[in-house]
Scaffold this motif. Sequence first.
Motif, short mmCIF file in Angstrom:
data_model
loop_
_atom_site.label_atom_id
_atom_site.label_comp_id
_atom_site.label_asym_id
_atom_site.label_seq_id
_atom_site.Cartn_x
_atom_site.Cartn_y
_atom_site.Cartn_z
N ALA A 105 0.84 -1.22 0.00
CA ALA A 105 0.00 0.00 0.00
C ALA A 105 0.86 1.25 0.00
N ILE A 106 1.98 1.22 0.71
CA ILE A 106 2.89 2.37 0.72
C ILE A 106 3.61 2.49 -0.62
N GLU A 107 4.07 1.36 -1.15
CA GLU A 107 4.82 1.38 -2.41
C GLU A 107 3.97 1.88 -3.57
N ALA A 108 2.65 1.74 -3.47
CA ALA A 108 1.77 2.21 -4.54
C ALA A 108 1.86 3.73 -4.73
N VAL A 109 2.30 4.46 -3.71
CA VAL A 109 2.44 5.91 -3.82
C VAL A 109 3.45 6.27 -4.91
N ALA A 110 4.48 5.45 -5.07
CA ALA A 110 5.51 5.73 -6.07
C ALA A 110 5.01 5.48 -7.49
N ARG A 111 3.85 4.84 -7.63
CA ARG A 111 3.33 4.51 -8.96
C ARG A 111 2.05 5.26 -9.29
N ILE A 112 1.78 6.36 -8.57
CA ILE A 112 0.55 7.11 -8.79
C ILE A 112 0.52 7.67 -10.21
N GLY A 113 -0.63 7.51 -10.87
CA GLY A 113 -0.79 8.00 -12.23
C GLY A 113 -1.53 9.32 -12.26
N GLU A 114 -2.32 9.52 -13.32
CA GLU A 114 -2.99 10.80 -13.54
C GLU A 114 -4.43 10.84 -13.04
N GLY A 116 -7.25 11.33 -10.81
CA GLY A 116 -7.37 12.03 -9.53
C GLY A 116 -8.04 11.20 -8.45
N ALA A 117 -9.16 10.55 -8.79
CA ALA A 117 -9.89 9.75 -7.80
C ALA A 117 -9.04 8.58 -7.34
N GLN A 118 -8.38 7.93 -8.28
CA GLN A 118 -7.54 6.79 -7.92
C GLN A 118 -6.35 7.25 -7.08
N THR A 119 -5.79 8.40 -7.42
CA THR A 119 -4.67 8.95 -6.65
C THR A 119 -5.07 9.16 -5.20
N GLU A 120 -6.23 9.74 -4.96
CA GLU A 120 -6.68 9.98 -3.59
C GLU A 120 -6.85 8.66 -2.85
N ALA A 121 -7.41 7.66 -3.52
CA ALA A 121 -7.61 6.35 -2.88
C ALA A 121 -6.27 5.74 -2.48
N VAL A 122 -5.27 5.84 -3.35
CA VAL A 122 -3.94 5.31 -3.06
C VAL A 122 -3.33 6.04 -1.87
N LEU A 123 -3.45 7.36 -1.87
CA LEU A 123 -2.89 8.15 -0.78
C LEU A 123 -3.55 7.81 0.56
N ARG A 124 -4.86 7.68 0.55
CA ARG A 124 -5.57 7.35 1.80
C ARG A 124 -5.17 5.96 2.30
N ALA A 125 -5.05 5.01 1.38
CA ALA A 125 -4.66 3.65 1.78
C ALA A 125 -3.25 3.65 2.37
N ALA A 126 -2.36 4.44 1.77
CA ALA A 126 -0.98 4.50 2.26
C ALA A 126 -0.92 5.11 3.66
N VAL A 127 -1.64 6.21 3.85
CA VAL A 127 -1.65 6.87 5.16
C VAL A 127 -2.24 5.95 6.22
N ALA A 128 -3.31 5.23 5.88
CA ALA A 128 -3.96 4.34 6.83
C ALA A 128 -3.08 3.13 7.17
N SER A 129 -2.23 2.72 6.24
CA SER A 129 -1.42 1.52 6.43
C SER A 129 -0.20 1.75 7.31
N TYR A 130 0.24 2.98 7.40
CA TYR A 130 1.51 3.24 8.07
C TYR A 130 1.30 3.32 9.58
N ARG A 131 1.65 2.24 10.29
CA ARG A 131 1.50 2.19 11.75
C ARG A 131 2.79 2.56 12.48
N GLY A 132 3.87 2.70 11.73
CA GLY A 132 5.16 3.01 12.32
C GLY A 132 6.27 2.59 11.39
N PRO A 133 7.53 2.75 11.80
CA PRO A 133 8.65 2.37 10.94
C PRO A 133 8.60 0.90 10.54
#
Length: 241
Positions: A105-114, A116-133
Amino acid sequence: MPLLTARLLGSPLLLDASGAPLCIPSTKAAALFYYMIVNRHVHSRDRLAGMLWPEVPERNAQASLRTALYDLRRCLGECGAALLLVDRTRMGLASDADVESDVSAIEAVARIGEDGAQTEAVLRAAVASYRGPFLEGVHFGDAFDLDDWLSLERERLANLHATALCRLAEVEAGRGELLSAIDLVRRLLLFDPLREDMHRALMRYLAISGQRSAALAQYSVCVDLLQRELGVAPLASTTEL
């Protein structure tokens, strides 16, 4: 639910298809599995043995690798056959292994395309997934190459998380959700307090939302941090803002 869920951000946790936690009995067996989950291709047994046991003779390292693999298979039970690809010279996750990982889910941030709706979904999933280092609290001591890999992965994934927080804050601010944008930037600054650009973003969002005193206070926080930690003054653009 996938055969295996791997939560590797924060303290590591492995869950089977029923949601029950799995406990790998040895540190090196766990290290082997974490490495294969993140690096989803087939690895040579020689390389893995050398990485996990760098200071022992090759024959002993290969024997230790077999023991770690035995421990791992015993932990995974019946699903191990579907998840692992192992032969005399190679091992790794099977290409179709049904493993869901928060790292993906975090790695998907590096592959964000154009989109907009999909970009927001990827960003939200990444933020929600990060529980710590990444693999928080885990160290591999005598496995120097593996410890180096761990440090680099922690930095890489933390940077992607910071990117997700920053971009999602911009999305929220763009639609007028300033309180949400403020919260996201503050979370980013908890991880990376010396990001002067994020101090400016927070000042701007606070000011636009009518919190002028808080914006000025944030400037003071920024000045103090930069002076104390780096011995520098803020950029002219920060002071002008």
